[in-house]
Design a protein around this motif. Sequence first.
Motif, PDB file in Angstrom:
ATOM      1  N   ILE A 122       0.848  -1.189   0.000  1.00 30.68           N
ATOM      2  CA  ILE A 122       0.000   0.000   0.000  1.00 30.68           C
ATOM      3  C   ILE A 122       0.885   1.240   0.000  1.00 30.68           C
ATOM      4  CG2 ILE A 122      -1.721   1.319   1.290  1.00 30.68           C
ATOM      5  CD1 ILE A 122      -2.722  -1.348   2.444  1.00 30.68           C
ATOM      6  N   SER A 123       0.657   2.121  -0.962  1.00 30.72           N
ATOM      7  CA  SER A 123       1.326   3.423  -0.959  1.00 30.72           C
ATOM      8  C   SER A 123       0.478   4.477  -0.271  1.00 30.72           C
ATOM      9  CB  SER A 123       1.633   3.865  -2.396  1.00 30.72           C
ATOM     10  OG  SER A 123       2.682   3.095  -2.956  1.00 30.72           O
ATOM     11  N   GLN A 124      -0.855   4.383  -0.436  1.00 30.10           N
ATOM     12  CA  GLN A 124      -1.752   5.365   0.174  1.00 30.10           C
ATOM     13  C   GLN A 124      -3.130   4.742   0.359  1.00 30.10           C
ATOM     14  OE1 GLN A 124      -1.430   8.827   1.275  1.00 30.10           O
ATOM     15  NE2 GLN A 124      -3.372   8.090   2.125  1.00 30.10           N
ATOM     16  N   ASN A 125      -3.649   4.769   1.578  1.00 27.59           N
ATOM     17  CA  ASN A 125      -5.022   4.337   1.814  1.00 27.59           C
ATOM     18  C   ASN A 125      -5.992   5.377   1.242  1.00 27.59           C
ATOM     19  OD1 ASN A 125      -4.973   1.767   3.301  1.00 27.59           O
ATOM     20  ND2 ASN A 125      -3.840   2.945   4.846  1.00 27.59           N
ATOM     21  N   LEU A 126      -7.262   5.022   1.155  1.00 28.01           N
ATOM     22  CA  LEU A 126      -8.264   5.923   0.606  1.00 28.01           C
ATOM     23  C   LEU A 126      -8.240   7.264   1.326  1.00 28.01           C
ATOM     24  CD1 LEU A 126     -11.351   3.561   0.142  1.00 28.01           C
ATOM     25  CD2 LEU A 126     -10.000   4.626  -1.675  1.00 28.01           C
TER      26      LEU A 126
END
Length: 502
Positions: A346-350
């Motif tokens: 994961i680079s960025q969650n929502l």
Amino acid sequence: MARSLWNRLHRSERGQALPLFALFLLIFLGFVAMSIDVGRYVWARTQMQAAVDAAALAAAQSMPSETDAAAKATEYWLDNSGFIRSQGENVQFAVTYPEGNKAVRVQASARIPTWFARLFGVTHWNVSASGDAESQVLDIVVVFDISGSMCFDSFRQVESSVAYQMSPGRLTPAGGFAFPRLAENINATQTTIRLNDVRIFASTNASTNRANFGTTFNSTTPYWQRSASGLRAGMIMIDNEIMRITNVNVANNTLTVQRGQRNDATGVMTAATSHAMYAEVWANRTGYSNTNDYCELASYRTPTTTVNGPHEPFDSAIDAAKYFTTLFDSQYDKIGAVRYSTTAAISQNLTANFANVRGSLDAILWPAGATNIAHGLAVGRQVLDGTGKRANAVRVLVLLTDGVANTYCGSATYNPNAYNSTSCTTGNGVSQAEHHARQEAQRARNGDILIFTIGLGNDLNTAFLQDIATIGGGHFYHAPTTAQLDEAFQAVAEQTHIALVR
């Protein structure tokens, strides 16, 4: 007597037939007239509904700007309502904005005069239509390929083995050697060429060689003498000409070379030409510590969050993914990002902070590793099911790749538990990797996730990417070069934005 009676009866019947014929003719003409006017009504009603629907869909794409939405709705109404406006009276058209998810309502009405029906007291038809559209609330995750092939466009293969890529190296590489460049102009016949520094090619320090050239060069044998399977010793490239080093003179900073060597990857001989002072001297590099990150070794500078590469198509693909985030509205939409190569992470969650999403893409330093599309899909699903998930949002996964699925999680038998983590034990093989990816696509679709796939370049299994999109209820888009990536991302945005709701 009898004949006279017959004649009187016959004349009486003829006298009755003429009025009946006139009556039936009038009724028939009335039906014909009414059918013409009814046809005009049906056509007016059909065109009006089509024009209203088109206007509503077009307007919704411009929301939440009501000014832009009204202008777009008017444009589409005028393009699609020619009959109404030419034949109608008191034509009304209005755009309103009911409460909802970026909703637009378009309404129209008109009086259509009759031609023949007015003989029966019907002077006009009242025609009206309405259409609602909304730009949907979206939760989106971009699943981004960062495998080693994402730098192949920058750094060429000139050996018979795909493991080696010809590239410039560092301005200040490990070992303290200067970035190699020509120190003077050379002509097409010179075999002794002067560089600013030649020590990188003569080093006998194993760790220095590995840091400069990669895993295969982890040896005390200097670069110019080192060969391996599929690799010739001492190959360099200046501009488009390939040369072979036959001697290194560290004291004079000169190389003795054989000019115009063959490109073993293409089978084509290169031409000996003149080269200008400061021209870059490229060398072969391979995976470092078995992670295939020769892209990291190949770049001019140590990658940071602000300086990447050159790594193509990686750099341009990152820019296209960042552009994609600008096509959505943070008032309504959320976006996350996943990167994948041998495994996914994961680079960025929502988030509704799209600047953070773009920052997370910039933070990917260089491409490296294999292509585990199944794990990319799985971690993308985890983002959409994770922090920030909304019950009223349409959930969309957009997968970008430039290659073929060749790695998967776990054993050859598909096991969903192997994909429930952002780490996995990997296996290799295209057929199994594609099978696992199809299973993960189905798993995502079962969770009401739409999947869109984008294939970059031509080293793709397009049928497989089409399968993933079909399983996921979305579409596959092919971008032969990075120049078409923005168009592909924009097409995905247009497909996911709009719904005609009434």
